[in-house]
Design a protein around this motif. Structure first.
Motif, PDB file in Angstrom:
ATOM      1  N   ILE A 111       0.821  -1.216   0.000  1.00 21.28           N
ATOM      2  CA  ILE A 111       0.000   0.000   0.000  1.00 21.28           C
ATOM      3  C   ILE A 111       0.856   1.269   0.000  1.00 21.28           C
ATOM      4  CG2 ILE A 111      -1.670   1.333   1.356  1.00 21.28           C
ATOM      5  CD1 ILE A 111      -2.943  -1.367   2.123  1.00 21.28           C
ATOM      6  N   PRO A 112       1.800   1.427   0.941  1.00 22.06           N
ATOM      7  CA  PRO A 112       2.595   2.662   0.900  1.00 22.06           C
ATOM      8  C   PRO A 112       3.466   2.793  -0.339  1.00 22.06           C
ATOM      9  CG  PRO A 112       3.452   1.160   2.574  1.00 22.06           C
ATOM     10  CD  PRO A 112       2.141   0.618   2.128  1.00 22.06           C
ATOM     11  N   VAL A 113       4.016   1.680  -0.832  1.00 20.08           N
ATOM     12  CA  VAL A 113       4.861   1.767  -2.028  1.00 20.08           C
ATOM     13  C   VAL A 113       4.047   2.240  -3.222  1.00 20.08           C
ATOM     14  CG1 VAL A 113       6.092   0.369  -3.736  1.00 20.08           C
ATOM     15  CG2 VAL A 113       6.626   0.120  -1.317  1.00 20.08           C
ATOM     16  N   LEU A 114       2.861   1.672  -3.418  1.00 24.02           N
ATOM     17  CA  LEU A 114       2.049   2.079  -4.560  1.00 24.02           C
ATOM     18  C   LEU A 114       1.565   3.517  -4.426  1.00 24.02           C
ATOM     19  CD1 LEU A 114      -0.097  -1.093  -5.356  1.00 24.02           C
ATOM     20  CD2 LEU A 114       1.905  -0.231  -6.555  1.00 24.02           C
ATOM     21  N   ILE A 115       1.243   3.936  -3.207  1.00 20.50           N
ATOM     22  CA  ILE A 115       0.800   5.320  -3.019  1.00 20.50           C
ATOM     23  C   ILE A 115       1.944   6.286  -3.252  1.00 20.50           C
ATOM     24  CG2 ILE A 115       0.054   6.981  -1.258  1.00 20.50           C
ATOM     25  CD1 ILE A 115      -1.820   4.888  -0.175  1.00 20.50           C
ATOM     26  N   VAL A 116       3.118   5.962  -2.711  1.00 18.81           N
ATOM     27  CA  VAL A 116       4.276   6.848  -2.865  1.00 18.81           C
ATOM     28  C   VAL A 116       4.728   6.914  -4.324  1.00 18.81           C
ATOM     29  CG1 VAL A 116       6.730   7.090  -2.320  1.00 18.81           C
ATOM     30  CG2 VAL A 116       5.089   6.656  -0.495  1.00 18.81           C
ATOM     31  N   LEU A 117       4.762   5.767  -5.008  1.00 16.62           N
ATOM     32  CA  LEU A 117       5.288   5.728  -6.370  1.00 16.62           C
ATOM     33  C   LEU A 117       4.251   6.087  -7.424  1.00 16.62           C
ATOM     34  CD1 LEU A 117       7.537   2.531  -6.391  1.00 16.62           C
ATOM     35  CD2 LEU A 117       8.145   4.884  -5.871  1.00 16.62           C
ATOM     36  N   LEU A 118       3.016   5.594  -7.249  1.00 13.47           N
ATOM     37  CA  LEU A 118       2.016   5.721  -8.298  1.00 13.47           C
ATOM     38  C   LEU A 118       0.831   6.586  -7.912  1.00 13.47           C
ATOM     39  CD1 LEU A 118       2.036   1.951  -9.345  1.00 13.47           C
ATOM     40  CD2 LEU A 118       3.394   3.818 -10.312  1.00 13.47           C
ATOM     41  N   GLY A 119       0.738   6.936  -6.628  1.00 14.56           N
ATOM     42  CA  GLY A 119      -0.343   7.800  -6.185  1.00 14.56           C
ATOM     43  C   GLY A 119      -1.655   7.101  -5.926  1.00 14.56           C
ATOM     44  N   ASP A 120      -1.696   5.775  -6.034  1.00 13.92           N
ATOM     45  CA  ASP A 120      -2.954   5.041  -5.861  1.00 13.92           C
ATOM     46  C   ASP A 120      -2.646   3.605  -5.471  1.00 13.92           C
ATOM     47  OD1 ASP A 120      -5.587   4.244  -5.892  1.00 13.92           O
ATOM     48  OD2 ASP A 120      -5.683   4.006  -8.073  1.00 13.92           O
ATOM     49  N   ALA A 121      -3.331   3.108  -4.449  1.00 11.19           N
ATOM     50  CA  ALA A 121      -3.093   1.742  -3.982  1.00 11.19           C
ATOM     51  C   ALA A 121      -4.196   0.780  -4.395  1.00 11.19           C
ATOM     52  CB  ALA A 121      -2.962   1.731  -2.457  1.00 11.19           C
ATOM     53  N   THR A 122      -5.069   1.205  -5.306  1.00 14.57           N
ATOM     54  CA  THR A 122      -6.205   0.364  -5.696  1.00 14.57           C
ATOM     55  C   THR A 122      -5.745  -0.978  -6.254  1.00 14.57           C
ATOM     56  OG1 THR A 122      -7.446   2.362  -6.243  1.00 14.57           O
ATOM     57  CG2 THR A 122      -8.310   0.279  -7.078  1.00 14.57           C
ATOM     58  N   ALA A 123      -4.628  -0.984  -6.970  1.00 13.68           N
ATOM     59  CA  ALA A 123      -4.174  -2.203  -7.627  1.00 13.68           C
ATOM     60  C   ALA A 123      -3.795  -3.302  -6.648  1.00 13.68           C
ATOM     61  CB  ALA A 123      -2.971  -1.891  -8.528  1.00 13.68           C
ATOM     62  N   ILE A 124      -3.614  -2.962  -5.385  1.00 12.59           N
ATOM     63  CA  ILE A 124      -3.210  -3.975  -4.405  1.00 12.59           C
ATOM     64  C   ILE A 124      -4.404  -4.803  -3.939  1.00 12.59           C
ATOM     65  CG2 ILE A 124      -3.509  -2.863  -2.151  1.00 12.59           C
ATOM     66  CD1 ILE A 124      -0.338  -4.639  -3.426  1.00 12.59           C
ATOM     67  N   ALA A 125      -5.623  -4.301  -4.118  1.00 12.39           N
ATOM     68  CA  ALA A 125      -6.813  -5.011  -3.620  1.00 12.39           C
ATOM     69  C   ALA A 125      -6.951  -6.413  -4.202  1.00 12.39           C
ATOM     70  CB  ALA A 125      -8.064  -4.180  -3.891  1.00 12.39           C
ATOM     71  N   PRO A 126      -6.816  -6.602  -5.534  1.00 12.48           N
ATOM     72  CA  PRO A 126      -6.932  -7.975  -6.059  1.00 12.48           C
ATOM     73  C   PRO A 126      -5.846  -8.902  -5.519  1.00 12.48           C
ATOM     74  CG  PRO A 126      -7.166  -6.362  -7.821  1.00 12.48           C
ATOM     75  CD  PRO A 126      -6.688  -5.618  -6.623  1.00 12.48           C
ATOM     76  N   ILE A 127      -4.645  -8.372  -5.273  1.00 12.89           N
ATOM     77  CA  ILE A 127      -3.566  -9.192  -4.712  1.00 12.89           C
ATOM     78  C   ILE A 127      -3.948  -9.654  -3.312  1.00 12.89           C
ATOM     79  CG2 ILE A 127      -1.148  -9.205  -4.010  1.00 12.89           C
ATOM     80  CD1 ILE A 127      -1.465  -9.078  -6.998  1.00 12.89           C
ATOM     81  N   LEU A 128      -4.486  -8.727  -2.505  1.00 12.13           N
ATOM     82  CA  LEU A 128      -4.936  -9.095  -1.161  1.00 12.13           C
ATOM     83  C   LEU A 128      -6.005 -10.191  -1.208  1.00 12.13           C
ATOM     84  CD1 LEU A 128      -5.181  -5.630   0.640  1.00 12.13           C
ATOM     85  CD2 LEU A 128      -3.832  -7.591   1.422  1.00 12.13           C
TER      86      LEU A 128
END
Length: 370
Positions: A111-128
């Motif tokens: 979550i923090p990596v995607l927010i810091v790098l890409l500005g959005d953590a939505t893509a992590i939901a399917p992985i979870l």
């Protein structure tokens, strides 16, 4: 590229602050357990609700997401085959080795990596969802059978995914999104504002917690923690003390870490005797460890790159699946290894090594794909 480097620099600075707070005694060693608990049970589920609740679900069900899901699945399966047939490890050890090679730290680092790098953590939901609803139950089934421990004897393990606050946050976010419920209009905006306030804490607390756990895993701090715990146990009324902050606190630490705790804390603290055992068999165990590390940091990201390219993604569009694939091993793997008594040193060391090594992987991906 500059934005990626800047984002990682912020990430590194906040982690360093957490490390310094413990290293120089501003907060006690073990404080990461408290922050991890806040993140796991409150801040991150709230962030999942607000992020997914307002997301365009078309971006979640995308080729980039599919590439990430396929890469993790194929990575775990291929790693299991290597551990089982090339390295000739037992079924249980192969399962832990495969999980260490592919099961990513989606919550506390993803979550923090995607927010810091890409500005959005939505893509992590399917992985979870993949990890909690498919990979974990499958791993439990294999480990139960291979260690001769019936599923009926471990109801808490089997039902853990359904009681996971992160999963509940993802599901709640999906409900909000699909129903179109306006949280800001409910209770005068109290619900939405509360979720926003809690969610805003998540990323910073996760990074501080990671830094604190890394500092607490150093030999000097670990030794000091052990002395303090022994002193508490020997003190008058130690049973009550233990209930409030001694062994019970350690148990909570393991539980939170196992469900997605800050990388580096649990395994390092719990690895004394196992580390000694690992030294007795450096050849085979060393090979198994480095296979898992290489799979996590190289093979799975390359799978994501290849699959994404095959699905028609190019350039920056490939950064999402490659970044999620390159995330370090989750501490859930150490929890599973501990509960089933299989490959504990491998799980612990793989978490630590991949946590240290994932930043160069992300930087290289950014250089090549930005």
């Amino acid at each position: 590229m500059g934005e990626v480097v800047s984002g990682l620099a912020v990430f590194a600075v906040v982690i360093a602050v957490g490390w310094a707070l413990v290293r120089f005694g501003a907060v006690p060693a073990g404080s990461d357990t408290v922050l991890t608990g806040v993140c796991f049970y409150a801040a991150t589920p709230a962030l999942m609700v607000t992020t997914i609740g307002g997301a365009d679900l078309a971006t979640v069900v995308s080729r980039a997401t599919l590439a990430g899901l396929l890469a993790e699945t194929l990575g775990i399966v291929s790693a299991w085959l290597v551990h089982r047939f090339a390295l000739r490890r037992s079924v249980a050890e192969s399962t832990i080795g495969a999980l260490a090679a592919g099961y990513v730290n989606a919550a506390n680092l993803g979550i923090p990596v995607l927010i810091v790098l890409l500005g959005d953590a939505t893509a992590i939901a399917p992985i979870l969802l993949l990890q909690l609803l498919v990979i974990s139950p499958t791993a439990f089934a294999v480990l139960d059978v291979s260690t001769a421990r019936g599923a009926g004897s471990r109801p808490a393990v089997w039902t853990a995914p359904l009681r996971n606050p992160l999963l509940l946050g993802v599901v709640a976010g999906l409900v909000v999104n699909l129903t179109g419920w306006d949280a800001r209009a409910a209770a005068g905006g109290l619900i939405a504002n509360s979720l926003d306030a809690l969610g805003a804490l998540a990323v910073t607390l996760m990074m501080l917690s990671l830094g604190m756990s890394l500092a607490a895993s150093s030999p000097r701090v670990t030794r000091r923690l052990t002395i303090v715990r022994v002193a508490r146990l020997r003190a008058p009324g130690s049973a009550a003390d233990g209930a409030d902050g001694g062994p019970a606190a350690g148990g909570a630490d393991g539980g939170v870490d196992g469900a997605g705790g800050a990388a580096g804390g649990g395994p390092a603290a719990g690895g004394g005797a196992d580390g000694a055992g690992a030294a007795l068999d450096r050849g085979e165990r060393g090979a198994a460890l480095w296979v898992s590390v290489a799979w996590k940091l190289a093979v799975v990201p390359l799978l994501a790159l290849g699959l994404g390219t095959a699905l028609g993604l190019r350039g920056p569009a490939l950064l999402v699946p490659v970044t999620t694939a390159g995330l370090p091993s989750a501490q859930n793997v150490f929890m599973y290894a501990t509960r089933y008594g299989a490959a504990k040193p491998l799980a612990r060391d793989c978490v630590l090594l991949t946590t240290a090594g994932f930043v160069p992987v992300v930087l290289l991906a950014a250089v090549l794909l930005s």
